[in-house]
Design a protein around this motif. Structure first.
Motif, PDB file in Angstrom:
ATOM      1  N   ALA A   1       0.840  -1.205   0.000  1.00  9.88           N
ATOM      2  CA  ALA A   1       0.000   0.000   0.000  1.00  9.88           C
ATOM      3  C   ALA A   1       0.871   1.248   0.000  1.00  9.88           C
ATOM      4  CB  ALA A   1      -0.922  -0.011   1.206  1.00  9.88           C
ATOM      5  N   ARG A   2       1.933   1.225   0.786  1.00 10.66           N
ATOM      6  CA  ARG A   2       2.864   2.364   0.782  1.00 10.66           C
ATOM      7  C   ARG A   2       3.450   2.569  -0.614  1.00 10.66           C
ATOM      8  NH1 ARG A   2       8.835   2.743   3.698  1.00 10.66           N
ATOM      9  NH2 ARG A   2       9.546   4.525   2.470  1.00 10.66           N
ATOM     10  N   ALA A   3       3.863   1.497  -1.259  1.00  6.44           N
ATOM     11  CA  ALA A   3       4.425   1.601  -2.601  1.00  6.44           C
ATOM     12  C   ALA A   3       3.419   2.191  -3.583  1.00  6.44           C
ATOM     13  CB  ALA A   3       4.897   0.230  -3.080  1.00  6.44           C
ATOM     14  N   GLY A   4       2.127   1.947  -3.316  1.00  7.71           N
ATOM     15  CA  GLY A   4       1.074   2.489  -4.159  1.00  7.71           C
ATOM     16  C   GLY A   4       0.636   3.885  -3.767  1.00  7.71           C
ATOM     17  N   GLY A   5       1.219   4.432  -2.708  1.00  8.52           N
ATOM     18  CA  GLY A   5       0.890   5.800  -2.303  1.00  8.52           C
ATOM     19  C   GLY A   5      -0.175   5.909  -1.242  1.00  8.52           C
ATOM     20  N   LEU A   6      -0.329   4.878  -0.397  1.00 13.10           N
ATOM     21  CA  LEU A   6      -1.360   4.881   0.646  1.00 13.10           C
ATOM     22  C   LEU A   6      -0.755   4.443   1.972  1.00 13.10           C
ATOM     23  CD1 LEU A   6      -4.491   5.054   1.286  1.00 13.10           C
ATOM     24  CD2 LEU A   6      -4.503   2.562   0.934  1.00 13.10           C
ATOM     25  N   LEU A   7      -1.032   5.186   3.038  1.00 12.41           N
ATOM     26  CA  LEU A   7      -0.614   4.817   4.383  1.00 12.41           C
ATOM     27  C   LEU A   7      -1.803   4.286   5.163  1.00 12.41           C
ATOM     28  CD1 LEU A   7       1.699   7.826   5.376  1.00 12.41           C
ATOM     29  CD2 LEU A   7       2.261   5.758   4.062  1.00 12.41           C
ATOM     30  N   ILE A   8      -1.658   3.087   5.738  1.00 15.76           N
ATOM     31  CA  ILE A   8      -2.676   2.487   6.594  1.00 15.76           C
ATOM     32  C   ILE A   8      -1.997   1.989   7.856  1.00 15.76           C
ATOM     33  CG2 ILE A   8      -4.236   1.846   4.706  1.00 15.76           C
ATOM     34  CD1 ILE A   8      -3.062  -1.001   4.840  1.00 15.76           C
ATOM     35  N   GLY A   9      -2.785   1.483   8.796  1.00 13.11           N
ATOM     36  CA  GLY A   9      -2.239   0.920  10.026  1.00 13.11           C
ATOM     37  C   GLY A   9      -2.518  -0.567  10.107  1.00 13.11           C
ATOM     38  N   LYS A  10      -2.102  -1.162  11.210  1.00  9.21           N
ATOM     39  CA  LYS A  10      -2.414  -2.566  11.450  1.00  9.21           C
ATOM     40  C   LYS A  10      -2.596  -2.793  12.938  1.00  9.21           C
ATOM     41  CE  LYS A  10       2.470  -3.970  11.349  1.00  9.21           C
ATOM     42  NZ  LYS A  10       3.444  -4.946  10.822  1.00  9.21           N
ATOM     43  N   GLY A  11      -3.284  -3.870  13.274  1.00  9.71           N
ATOM     44  CA  GLY A  11      -3.546  -4.210  14.668  1.00  9.71           C
ATOM     45  C   GLY A  11      -4.109  -5.616  14.737  1.00  9.71           C
ATOM     46  N   GLY A  12      -4.825  -5.898  15.816  1.00  8.66           N
ATOM     47  CA  GLY A  12      -5.422  -7.218  15.973  1.00  8.66           C
ATOM     48  C   GLY A  12      -5.213  -7.762  17.362  1.00  8.66           C
ATOM     49  N   GLY A  13      -5.872  -8.873  17.633  1.00 13.15           N
ATOM     50  CA  GLY A  13      -5.857  -9.442  18.970  1.00 13.15           C
ATOM     51  C   GLY A  13      -4.586 -10.182  19.288  1.00 13.15           C
ATOM     52  N   HIS A  14      -4.491 -11.444  18.869  1.00 16.53           N
ATOM     53  CA  HIS A  14      -3.320 -12.255  19.200  1.00 16.53           C
ATOM     54  C   HIS A  14      -2.144 -11.978  18.267  1.00 16.53           C
ATOM     55  CE1 HIS A  14      -5.681 -14.373  22.129  1.00 16.53           C
ATOM     56  NE2 HIS A  14      -6.596 -14.649  21.225  1.00 16.53           N
ATOM     57  N   SER A  15      -2.401 -11.288  17.152  1.00  7.75           N
ATOM     58  CA  SER A  15      -1.326 -10.930  16.235  1.00  7.75           C
ATOM     59  C   SER A  15      -1.797  -9.736  15.410  1.00  7.75           C
ATOM     60  CB  SER A  15      -0.981 -12.100  15.304  1.00  7.75           C
ATOM     61  OG  SER A  15      -2.100 -12.430  14.503  1.00  7.75           O
ATOM     62  N   THR A  16      -0.837  -9.021  14.811  1.00  8.85           N
ATOM     63  CA  THR A  16      -1.187  -7.826  14.035  1.00  8.85           C
ATOM     64  C   THR A  16      -1.567  -8.246  12.615  1.00  8.85           C
ATOM     65  OG1 THR A  16       1.173  -7.529  13.614  1.00  8.85           O
ATOM     66  CG2 THR A  16       0.185  -6.211  15.376  1.00  8.85           C
ATOM     67  N   SER A  17      -2.755  -8.835  12.484  1.00  4.59           N
ATOM     68  CA  SER A  17      -3.202  -9.365  11.195  1.00  4.59           C
ATOM     69  C   SER A  17      -4.399  -8.604  10.641  1.00  4.59           C
ATOM     70  CB  SER A  17      -3.582 -10.849  11.355  1.00  4.59           C
ATOM     71  OG  SER A  17      -4.615 -10.986  12.311  1.00  4.59           O
ATOM     72  N   VAL A  18      -4.695  -7.461  11.218  1.00  7.72           N
ATOM     73  CA  VAL A  18      -5.826  -6.654  10.762  1.00  7.72           C
ATOM     74  C   VAL A  18      -5.306  -5.333  10.208  1.00  7.72           C
ATOM     75  CG1 VAL A  18      -7.987  -5.528  11.407  1.00  7.72           C
ATOM     76  CG2 VAL A  18      -7.341  -7.683  12.510  1.00  7.72           C
ATOM     77  N   LEU A  19      -5.695  -4.994   9.002  1.00  6.67           N
ATOM     78  CA  LEU A  19      -5.380  -3.693   8.417  1.00  6.67           C
ATOM     79  C   LEU A  19      -6.352  -2.675   8.997  1.00  6.67           C
ATOM     80  CD1 LEU A  19      -5.067  -4.836   4.685  1.00  6.67           C
ATOM     81  CD2 LEU A  19      -3.252  -4.724   6.411  1.00  6.67           C
ATOM     82  N   ARG A  20      -5.800  -1.606   9.555  1.00  6.20           N
ATOM     83  CA  ARG A  20      -6.629  -0.576  10.197  1.00  6.20           C
ATOM     84  C   ARG A  20      -6.710   0.650   9.291  1.00  6.20           C
ATOM     85  NH1 ARG A  20      -4.179   0.703  15.790  1.00  6.20           N
ATOM     86  NH2 ARG A  20      -6.168   1.741  16.142  1.00  6.20           N
ATOM     87  N   ILE A  21      -7.933   1.053   8.983  1.00  8.84           N
ATOM     88  CA  ILE A  21      -8.188   2.138   8.039  1.00  8.84           C
ATOM     89  C   ILE A  21      -9.019   3.196   8.755  1.00  8.84           C
ATOM     90  CG2 ILE A  21      -9.333   2.722   5.854  1.00  8.84           C
ATOM     91  CD1 ILE A  21      -8.786  -0.390   5.219  1.00  8.84           C
ATOM     92  N   ALA A  22      -8.428   4.372   8.957  1.00  7.58           N
ATOM     93  CA  ALA A  22      -9.101   5.437   9.702  1.00  7.58           C
ATOM     94  C   ALA A  22      -8.639   6.798   9.175  1.00  7.58           C
ATOM     95  CB  ALA A  22      -8.814   5.309  11.194  1.00  7.58           C
ATOM     96  N   PRO A  23      -9.145   7.200   8.007  1.00  9.63           N
ATOM     97  CA  PRO A  23      -8.716   8.465   7.412  1.00  9.63           C
ATOM     98  C   PRO A  23      -9.260   9.664   8.189  1.00  9.63           C
ATOM     99  CG  PRO A  23      -9.854   7.029   5.815  1.00  9.63           C
ATOM    100  CD  PRO A  23     -10.117   6.489   7.180  1.00  9.63           C
ATOM    101  N   PRO A  24      -8.715  10.859   7.917  1.00  3.68           N
ATOM    102  CA  PRO A  24      -9.325  12.068   8.460  1.00  3.68           C
ATOM    103  C   PRO A  24     -10.800  12.155   8.071  1.00  3.68           C
ATOM    104  CG  PRO A  24      -7.167  12.563   7.556  1.00  3.68           C
ATOM    105  CD  PRO A  24      -7.469  11.147   7.172  1.00  3.68           C
ATOM    106  N   LEU A  25     -11.599  12.785   8.923  1.00  2.00           N
ATOM    107  CA  LEU A  25     -13.051  12.797   8.738  1.00  2.00           C
ATOM    108  C   LEU A  25     -13.510  13.684   7.590  1.00  2.00           C
ATOM    109  CD1 LEU A  25     -14.376  12.778  12.425  1.00  2.00           C
ATOM    110  CD2 LEU A  25     -13.616  10.881  10.980  1.00  2.00           C
ATOM    111  N   THR A  26     -12.606  14.446   6.978  1.00  2.00           N
ATOM    112  CA  THR A  26     -12.945  15.240   5.802  1.00  2.00           C
ATOM    113  C   THR A  26     -12.739  14.464   4.507  1.00  2.00           C
ATOM    114  OG1 THR A  26     -10.717  16.181   5.910  1.00  2.00           O
ATOM    115  CG2 THR A  26     -12.503  17.490   6.870  1.00  2.00           C
ATOM    116  N   LEU A  27     -12.477  13.180   4.584  1.00  2.00           N
ATOM    117  CA  LEU A  27     -12.227  12.361   3.401  1.00  2.00           C
ATOM    118  C   LEU A  27     -13.319  12.571   2.350  1.00  2.00           C
ATOM    119  CD1 LEU A  27     -10.279   9.987   2.445  1.00  2.00           C
ATOM    120  CD2 LEU A  27     -12.174   8.477   3.083  1.00  2.00           C
ATOM    121  N   THR A  28     -12.905  12.709   1.097  1.00  2.00           N
ATOM    122  CA  THR A  28     -13.861  12.875   0.006  1.00  2.00           C
ATOM    123  C   THR A  28     -14.200  11.528  -0.628  1.00  2.00           C
ATOM    124  OG1 THR A  28     -12.177  13.145  -1.710  1.00  2.00           O
ATOM    125  CG2 THR A  28     -12.846  15.136  -0.489  1.00  2.00           C
ATOM    126  N   VAL A  29     -15.271  11.508  -1.405  1.00  2.00           N
ATOM    127  CA  VAL A  29     -15.667  10.293  -2.108  1.00  2.00           C
ATOM    128  C   VAL A  29     -14.554   9.863  -3.074  1.00  2.00           C
ATOM    129  CG1 VAL A  29     -17.266   9.346  -3.816  1.00  2.00           C
ATOM    130  CG2 VAL A  29     -18.138  10.669  -1.868  1.00  2.00           C
TER     131      VAL A  29
END
Length: 427
Positions: free
Chosen positions: A381-409
């Motif tokens: 995603a970084r190589a494609g020009g997008l920054l995201i996060g990650k998380g999860g319970g027993h391991s960091t296997s969930v991609l976390r997506i939480a853009p600024p609230l002004t995000l456009t369509v």
């Protein structure tokens, strides 16, 4: 390895995590975009861990900070502070808590630490109920109530913590139940737990678990819990550090999805309200907030400059209905993400509400978490020009997506397309 990365490693703790094989130095931002030291531009879908809530370099906030800095930056709570009082008045009203009092801190960790102090002092008990898979901060007290082993580095604790079912809907012993029966089973578990322990001071819970991978129970679970808690004299602390200020779209606060029996006894907040400035806080009804019988101040909590930023940010958020934007654009984004991941055997679930979305990755053909795949998608995603996060319970296997609230369509569509390519490239 860059020179700055080498210098970082030479002076920083080994446990201070950095994203990416070749870590980024972000130099500036505007709107929903940031740039790194090499001039690369990225669409930001993580906002400094849900903290740049409104937009990078929002003119209204930067203007308020500059003007306040030109007057006075700091005074401490030993002096009257007009921006702090004004912000407290607005939050007290918005909180829904009757006769509310507000105490400002510098972070969510400190806010939750204060909430624990208030609850244990008020109820004269050092027992705390917390949710499995939860995260509440990095201080000694908050790691001790964190139900996510990856973020709890010690078993030593000033508190006795008991963990309750219900934070994760699609895993665990109740996963196959209907929503109604899931709630019934979790309530029965809580009742049983309370029957085997002395009276706890409080239950602390995130309405949507952030670090845990944006998991949440069915709406109404905490209302059902509240009936049991009230009967046993146990306070309810709603940790709104990641869910507050309209991010979930449907509600201004996460607790409002469970509002049948009214607001929580204590509410904690931080992250987005400062739009990058260091702001946290606690809201509680007066009898709870005023229960401490010793002196206390805050050197940096509620500083004039952070309050000026927060006032400007809150005004912008309300005047531009960013909660409504989170609901509309977030709804579109989650549907796009479900569409582009539908054929991927590595995607177990796309979940969330508003602009708080998680994509859980598993090893193909199993239900086993796949943190390596999550790391690979993060890189792609970084190589494609997008920054995201990650998380999860027993391991960091969930991609976390939480853009600024002004995000456009258009930006939501662009981000979903980049993620689709990243999943394909990493798969």
């Amino acid at each position: 390895m860059t020179g700055l990365h080498e210098r970082h490693l030479a002076v920083s703790p080994e446990w201070l995590a950095l994203y990416y094989r070749h870590p980024l130095e972000l130099t500036h931002g505007e709107g929903r975009h940031v740039w790194d030291a090499d001039g690369n531009r990225y669409l930001d879908f993580f906002g400094g861990i849900l903290t740049t809530m409104t937009a990078h370099a929002l003119p209204e906030v930067t203007k308020a900070v500059a003007e306040q800095a030109g007057r006075i930056i700091h005074s401490s709570t030993l002096y009257l502070n007009r921006p702090m009082v004004e912000m407290a008045e607005r939050i007290a009203t918005l909180s829904g808590i009757p006769d509310a009092r507000v105490f400002f801190t510098t972070s969510g960790t400190e806010a939750n630490d204060t909430a624990l102090l208030l609850a244990t002092a008020y109820r004269r008990s050092n027992q705390i109920l917390a949710m499995r898979n939860s995260y509440h901060g990095r201080s000694f007290s908050t790691v001790s109530i964190t139900g996510n082993q990856a973020w709890s580095p010690t078993s030593l604790s000033p508190l006795q913590t008991l963990y309750v079912h219900g934070g994760v809907r699609s895993r665990g012993p109740y996963a196959e139940l209907s929503d109604e029966r899931f709630i019934q089973a979790c309530v029965a578990d809580l009742e049983d737990l309370l029957g085997h322990t002395r009276r706890p001071a409080a239950l602390i819970a995130e309405p949507v678990q952030g670090v845990g991978g944006f998991t949440s129970p069915p709406d109404g679970l905490f209302a059902a819990f509240r009936e049991v808690l009230d009967r046993h004299g146990v306070l309810w602390i709603s940790d709104e550090v990641q869910t507050g200020w309209g991010r979930t779209g449907d509600h201004f606060w996460g607790w409002q999805a469970h509002a049948e029996h009214g607001p929580p006894d204590i509410l904690t907040f931080a992250k987005g309200i400062g739009n990058g400035m260091s702001v946290g806080g606690v809201v509680a009804r007066a009898e709870v907030m005023n229960c401490l019988d010793a002196n206390s101040i805050s050197t940096f909590g509620g500083s004039p400059i952070t309050m000026a930023a927060s006032l400007a940010n809150l005004s912008y958020l309300l005047e531009h209905d960013l909660q409504g934007n989170a609901r509309r654009v977030g709804g579109l984004l989650i549907e796009r993400l479900r569409g582009v991941t539908a054929a991927s055997p590595a995607v177990r679930e796309v979940r969330g509400r508003g602009l708080m979305i998680g994509i859980e990755l598993v090893r193909t053909g199993t239900d086993e978490a796949d943190p390596e795949a999550a790391a690979a998608v993060l890189e792609a995603a970084r190589a494609g020009g997008l920054l995201i996060g990650k998380g999860g319970g027993h391991s960091t296997s969930v991609l976390r997506i939480a853009p600024p609230l002004t995000l456009t369509v258009a930006e939501a569509e662009e981000g979903a397309a980049i993620l689709a390519d990243a999943l394909h490239a990493a798969g």
